[in-house]
Scaffold this active site. Sequence first.
Site: not given
Length: 351
Positions: A144-146
């Site tokens: 995801g965003c990480a």
Amino acid sequence: MTDKEQMPKIISVATAVPKYKISQDDIEKAAVRVFGASMGDFSRLAPVYANAAIKTRYSCVPLEWYERPCPFSERNRLYQENAVNLLTEAGEKALALAHLSFDDIDGLVVVSSSGIATPSLDALLMEKLKLKRNMERLPIFGLGCAGGVIGLARTAQLAQGAPDKRYLYMVVELCGLDFIFSDRTKSNIIATALFADGASAAVISCKGNGPVITGWSEHTWPDSLNVMGWDVTDEGLRVIFSRDIPTIVRKDMGRVVDSFLASQKLERKDIAEFLCHPGGAKVVDAIETALDLPSGHLRHARDILRDYGNMSAATVMFVLEAALRSPRAGNHLLSAFGPGFTAGLLLLQVT
């Protein structure tokens, strides 16, 4: 070689966005058309568009595409086609800035969680761009965003282990294509107010000049699997994220950052600039609170959120690109949050 010559560096970084630029006002109007009649409480959720601190976003499909059902198979076809094209554009820009060509690249690391590709996107790029047949490839999915920060750390590890090689780190997220027309959940409404499409690329190598990647770390919270992620359904990838994310960040990020910095023999005061993935306006506020930063300190994060929205993993690379246009000397800390629930941290030294 000196110690610095043996450390991985960001030789160049570049970004790319698809052709459709859409205002938040127009997105809100479209949301009223899609959700207004079928959701009795939509008016209660509608302020999320104005409160998102976003003015414009980019999409690989026109706004009217979102106003009709589309099968997951077609959305994923669009994902593969547009992802490869955007990665090509970002990669060409990054290589031009580094005065290199694709023939100079020894490995590809490609991060994406917003679609499915097997063969993976890096293999598709190899075929499209006629890259070297012995190219090292590492596709990364599910962060995801990480993924923007953790993928950069993985690339740095590869470069550190092979100091004579050059790696092209690439990120693409086409979050808009994961919109499910029939989904009337609150998470889907919030997603339509936040998420966008974009890509980035960076040349990472121990050879050359640029900000030095000096350290990285991750922290995954226990019992947090339901905080963020995908619910795989017959209709596609249904977004999951908890309203508790800003609370978790506000409560724990300071401790997580301090622990990492201590491992690098640093403190918060030693950081010239915090470069954070702007998950949303509330998350940016929570980061500033958690790190005892003055309001508005995370200017690059807020500017990118305003102009591009949340492009998942790609967003922090847009923040980095903006910061490096007029870099401040010293240590810079990149951070992002993703499914797990996980924080990715990476330390840069800019001279």
